[in-house]
Scaffold this active site. Structure first.
Site, PDB file in Angstrom:
ATOM      1  N   LYS A   1     -14.624   8.193  -5.013  1.00  0.00           N
ATOM      2  CA  LYS A   1     -15.955   8.488  -4.459  1.00  0.00           C
ATOM      3  C   LYS A   1     -16.443   9.856  -4.909  1.00  0.00           C
ATOM      4  O   LYS A   1     -17.617  10.034  -5.237  1.00  0.00           O
ATOM      5  CB  LYS A   1     -15.899   8.479  -2.928  1.00  0.00           C
TER       6      LYS A   1
ATOM      7  N   THR B   1      -8.779   6.508  -2.773  1.00  0.00           N
ATOM      8  CA  THR B   1     -10.123   6.043  -3.094  1.00  0.00           C
ATOM      9  C   THR B   1     -11.122   7.183  -2.896  1.00  0.00           C
ATOM     10  O   THR B   1     -12.193   7.169  -3.496  1.00  0.00           O
ATOM     11  CB  THR B   1     -10.548   4.847  -2.218  1.00  0.00           C
TER      12      THR B   1
ATOM     13  N   LYS C   1       0.012  14.493   1.509  1.00  0.00           N
ATOM     14  CA  LYS C   1      -1.267  14.812   0.884  1.00  0.00           C
ATOM     15  C   LYS C   1      -1.423  16.317   0.629  1.00  0.00           C
ATOM     16  O   LYS C   1      -2.306  16.743  -0.087  1.00  0.00           O
ATOM     17  CB  LYS C   1      -2.423  14.286   1.734  1.00  0.00           C
TER      18      LYS C   1
ATOM     19  N   LYS D   1      -9.630  13.821   3.863  1.00  0.00           N
ATOM     20  CA  LYS D   1      -8.739  12.658   3.942  1.00  0.00           C
ATOM     21  C   LYS D   1      -7.881  12.827   5.184  1.00  0.00           C
ATOM     22  O   LYS D   1      -7.901  13.889   5.806  1.00  0.00           O
ATOM     23  CB  LYS D   1      -7.865  12.563   2.690  1.00  0.00           C
ATOM     24  N   ARG D   2      -7.129  11.799   5.574  1.00  0.00           N
ATOM     25  CA  ARG D   2      -6.200  11.969   6.681  1.00  0.00           C
ATOM     26  C   ARG D   2      -5.293  13.160   6.429  1.00  0.00           C
ATOM     27  O   ARG D   2      -4.949  13.465   5.283  1.00  0.00           O
ATOM     28  CB  ARG D   2      -5.354  10.694   6.866  1.00  0.00           C
TER      29      ARG D   2
ATOM     30  N   HIS E   1       0.793  -1.228   0.000  1.00  0.00           N
ATOM     31  CA  HIS E   1       0.000   0.000   0.000  1.00  0.00           C
ATOM     32  C   HIS E   1       0.823   1.274   0.000  1.00  0.00           C
ATOM     33  O   HIS E   1       0.252   2.363  -0.004  1.00  0.00           O
ATOM     34  CB  HIS E   1      -0.925   0.034   1.219  1.00  0.00           C
TER      35      HIS E   1
HETATM   36  C1  LIG Z   1     -12.425   6.974   1.318  1.00  0.00           C
HETATM   37  C2  LIG Z   1     -12.011   7.301   2.688  1.00  0.00           C
HETATM   38  C3  LIG Z   1     -10.666   7.527   2.982  1.00  0.00           C
HETATM   39  C4  LIG Z   1      -9.575   7.495   1.934  1.00  0.00           C
HETATM   40  O1  LIG Z   1      -9.459   8.781   1.362  1.00  0.00           O
HETATM   41  P1  LIG Z   1      -8.208   9.181   0.447  1.00  0.00           P
HETATM   42  O2  LIG Z   1      -8.610  10.511  -0.110  1.00  0.00           O
HETATM   43  O3  LIG Z   1      -8.111   8.149  -0.625  1.00  0.00           O
HETATM   44  O4  LIG Z   1      -7.029   9.257   1.320  1.00  0.00           O
HETATM   45  C5  LIG Z   1     -10.320   7.827   4.280  1.00  0.00           C
HETATM   46  N1  LIG Z   1     -11.251   7.910   5.259  1.00  0.00           N
HETATM   47  C6  LIG Z   1     -12.550   7.718   5.002  1.00  0.00           C
HETATM   48  C7  LIG Z   1     -13.544   7.834   6.104  1.00  0.00           C
HETATM   49  C8  LIG Z   1     -12.982   7.406   3.712  1.00  0.00           C
HETATM   50  O5  LIG Z   1     -14.284   7.198   3.489  1.00  0.00           O
END
Ligand SMILES: *Cc1c(COP(=O)(O)O)cnc(C)c1O
Length: 833
Positions: free
Chosen positions: A675, A671, A569, A563-564, A368
């Site tokens: 979304k 991911t 990032k 995101k985190r 990952h």
């Molecule tokens: C999809 C998702 C992530 C991943 O987000 P990235 O932008 O790909 O880092 C992290 N936390 C939650 C709650 C998510 O739904």
């Protein structure tokens, strides 16, 4: 595919009704559960009581499906996949369960005024947040797809008492508080009283040939708690089995001196703390003993569980690899390779070579991250102390592996040192470490990255030597997300619109979204699409007004980075743009500027100082910007607290712009990007992770790509990147940075962001924010221009949705099933679909 038509056929509808006991309508079932499970009735029940009653109705039907699925898999002598993951970021279960059981519409009609609405009832459920972020959420999406595709499949993980911490913002800063998601007990879990395994730790191990005797110092009991994961459009389910640690049953607490409850409790805690809390760290390896114990604890229990199921069915382990596929979600469960060897050799008497043969056919592994700080290693001295037998096994695996390397590349000592499972610590005994990624690779037959770019870089950089040794093992499986949770359940407006235009089958066959291409220019559809988006923005604006106290203009461009919080990032790059935009507005540069609401959400690891500074800076900037009457109509900033699955379900459908701005070469896939695009947001992003594949699918004209690509990043770093020159030579950038450094946003503490400034300007700007800044700001201006021509914006947003078919987790899982796990899909009647 047969199940698409099956899903929407009336036969399934009537089956759903049939499966309700005595054909009772849902209302009567809820009343019954209110009485006998909650001990109340409709006159006095509040929404929490209704939540429990409704969950009990779903639970009963899930239990029935679980029993049928297990029966079918046993009868079919099914080959199964076991997905091992330290994290499963599930979120709430109710909405998904009702949809899968086809009860959602009926439930909505039961909950009407003056009682609580279905939404109010569903919001009583706490998120099951047994994960940090992307990796854990991926595992949850995968379970949904495995069930939906009818794969005989199990997820295995840890039943943390405390999952991800709850985040609140106090005086602009992150405050963490523990969250017990199960409290007393969750209506979604099934404790399996009869299902437990003993897991040993410590002591010593003595070798005698293949075999060894392990005299452990401690043991702990692993108790199984199951979550039934419903499939959609099928009665089949998958199982998530989570392990809770308990003091071994033979330990008699009464043996402590009468009245010495304190010591008895401490003793019990020493065992039970193994599954107490999730390590709230993302993208960094934990390196602590308790973490190693957690990993081994759940892996050992899972391996014993798998072997005991196989033994029950076949009474022999000779065909184990024909019936069992085990997948390692990152290296956290990698000790499973050594544990399977131990169980087969020491406990079940297989010869070493025969066991190793099976092992290599059974395991597969997903990497990952390419970031060195996230690659898991354990000190040999620690591993030796906690798992002495496993250390011997790892040494032997390494010995035989290096023999093989020598035969292939005689005399290449340097190669041997690089690929060894043990980092020799430059000869210092105490610095020797076990490399878990190397153990995973040597023990697996297939290894994959999670986007094309990531998989390519993986074999060019960190695993280049292994790719030379075992080229046939390496491949790509681009991530995906479940369209059920992330579109059908969270975006009802857009879903209804899609149903009308392209039919309902997209839920199970996301490639159907292609059908939108022909309506991208249809003005009426564009209008309806925009109206659905606006409803979602109103819903989010409502929430932000309540939770944050900021009122967002629903007609402004909702610009979202959720995101985190992590340096790679680059939330800080986004902040630099916010400040730049604010400065421009103060200068009267309003021509061509679209009103924007810039929305952030995300948690920082509790020990990650720089990430916490970024959260504080965002909130400090928001306080200044939102309170400035000169700019308020054109710029708003909001930090939404406690980002998690449920908050994401609210934000994703409301976004116009998706910020995916990591340094090229650092984000494995992402991911969140999928979304957001699936919900009709346009992406502004770098050539990183799956952004590249999103561009390929939606078309380069319908995405905003900017900045240095991976090769350029590498070249910049090689030629000696000088951020201070960029700072000196770009007055617009300099003004933004000087405001941060000079305390403009922290008037009470002018030096507050000194370290942030220094990190960028004087200490190397490791993630090259300043190198991408100018292009980013220029690209943001193009975003404004497009937003000010709404018909064009709408067209591109529709084309984004149209291109997202390939990012369904169903596609990802079908690829794994065909190519890695060699698994057949099944129905409850056992026929391949
Ligand atoms: C999809 C998702 C992530 C991943 O987000 P990235 O932008 O790909 O880092 C992290 N936390 C939650 C709650 C998510 O739904």
């Amino acid at each position: 595919m047969a199940y698409e038509t099956y899903y929407w056929s009336t036969s399934l509808m009537s089956k759903a009704i049939e499966s309700q006991p005595d054909g009772e309508p849902l209302r009567a079932q809820i009343d019954h559960k209110l009485l006998c499970q909650v001990a109340t009735d409709r006159d006095v029940a509040g929404k929490a009581e209704y939540y429990h009653a409704l969950a009990q109705v779903a639970r009963e039907q899930l239990a029935r499906r679980w029993v049928e699925t297990q029966h079918a898999d046993r009868a079919n002598k099914a080959r199964r996949v076991y997905y091992l993951s330290m994290e499963f970021l599930i979120g709430r279960a109710m909405n998904n369960a009702l949809s899968a059981l086809d009860l959602r519409e009926q439930a909505a009609t039961v909950f009407t005024p003056p009682g609580p609405s279905l939404n109010e009832v569903m919001e009583c459920e706490p998120d099951a947040a047994l994960g940090n972020g992307g990796l854990g959420r991926l595992a949850a999406c995968f379970l949904d797809s495995m069930a939906t595709l009818g794969l005989p499949s199990w997820g295995y993980g840890v039943r943390y008492e405390y999952g991800m911490f709850a985040q609140s913002i106090v005086n602009g800063q992150q405050v963490e508080k523990p969250e017990a998601w199960v409290q007393d007990r969750s209506p979604w879990e099934f404790p399996r009283a009869g299902r437990h395994h003993t897991v040993h730790f410590g002591g010593s191990a003595e070798h005698s040939g293949d075999w060894a005797e392990w005299h452990p110092a401690d043991s702990v009991e692993a108790k199984a708690f199951d979550h039934v994961i419903p499939g959609h459009g099928t009665d089949r389910v998958s199982t998530l089995r989570l392990w809770k640690a308990a003091a071994p049953s033979e330990i008699d607490l009464g043996a402590f001196n009468t009245g010495d409850y304190q010591r008895a409790a401490e003793f019990k805690n020493r065992f039970e703390n193994i599954s107490w809390v999730l390590y709230p760290n993302d993208s960094t390896s934990a390196g602590r003993e308790l973490r190693l114990r957690q990993e081994y604890f759940f892996v050992s229990a899972s391996m014993q569980d798998i072997l005991s199921r196989h033994d029950d069915e076949y009474g022999s382990f000779d065909n184990l690899a024909d019936k069992v596929a085990i997948h390692l979600n990152d290296t956290h469960p990698a000790i499973g390779v050594a544990e399977l060897m131990r169980l087969l050799v020491d406990e079940h008497g297989l010869k070493w070579n025969a066991a190793w043969e099976q092992c290599r056919r059974i395991f597969s592994y997903t990497n990952h991250t390419l970031m060195p700080e996230a690659l898991e290693t354990w000190k040999v001295t620690l591993m030796q102390r906690v798992l002495p037998r496993h250390m011997l096994i790892i040494y032997r695996i390494n010995h035989e592996f290096l023999d093989e390397v020598v035969r292939l590349y005689p005399g290449d000592i340097d190669l041997m040192r690089r690929v060894s499972l043990i980092d020799d610590g430059n000869g210092h005994e105490k610095d020797k470490r076990v490399r878990m990624a190397h153990l995973s690779i040597v023990g697996s037959h297939r290894i994959n990255g999670v986007s094309q770019l990531h998989s390519d870089l993986m074999v060019q950089t960190i695993f280049a030597d292994f790719a030379r040794l075992y080229p046939e093992r390496f491949h790509n499986k681009t991530n995906g997300v479940t369209p059920r949770r992330w579109l059908a359940q969270s975006n009802l407006g857009l879903s209804a619109l899609l149903d009308e235009r392209i039919g309902k089958e997209w839920r199970l066959d996301l490639d159907r979204l292609e059908g939108l291409r022909s309506v991208a220019d249809d003005a009426a559809f564009g209008k309806a699409f925009a109206a659905a988006k606006r409803d979602n923005k109103l819903r989010l604006a409502d929430y932000v007004a309540r939770e944050v106290g900021v009122s967002l203009n629903p007609d402004s461009l909702f610009d979202v980075q959720v995101k985190r919080i992590h340096e790679y990032k680059r939330q800080l790059l986004n902040v630099l743009h916010v400040i730049t935009r604010y400065n421009a507005l103060l200068n009267g540069e309003t021509a061509g500027v679209a009103p924007r609401s810039i929305i952030f959400a995300g948690k920082a690891a509790s020990s990650y100082h720089m990430a916490k500074q970024v959260i504080r800076l965002i909130n400090d900037v928001a306080a200044v910007v939102n309170n400035d009457p000169r700019t308020r109509d054109l710029l708003q900033v909001a930090f939404i607290p406690n980002y998690g699955v449920s908050v994401a379900e609210l934000i994703m459908p409301a976004a116009n712009l998706s910020e995916q701005i990591s340094t090229a070469g650092t984000e494995a896939s992402g991911t969140g990007n999928m979304k957001l695009s699936l919900n009709g947001a346009l992406t502004i992003g770098t050539e990183d992770g799956a952004n590249i594949e999103i561009r390929d699918q939606v078309g380069a004209d319908n995405i905003f790509i900017f900045g240095n690509n991976t090769a350029q990043v590498a070249a910049l770093r090689q030629t000696g990147y000088q951020p201070s020159e960029l700072y000196q030579n770009d007055p617009v950038l300099k003004e933004a940075l000087d405001k941060i450094d000079g305390g403009f946003f922290s008037p009470g503490e002018r030096s507050r962001y000194h370290d942030v400034f220094n990190c960028l300007v004087h200490y190397g700007d490791h993630y090259l924010l300043l190198a991408d800044y100018a292009d980013y700001v220029a690209t943001q201006a193009r975003v404004d221009a497009l937003y000010l021509t709404p018909a064009e914006w709408q067209r591109k947003a529709i084309l984004n949705v149209a291109g997202m078919g390939t990012f369904s987790a169903d596609r990802t899982i079908r690829d794994y099933a065909d190519d890695t796990w060699k698994l057949q899909t099944l129905t409850n009647r056992g026929t391949a679909q």
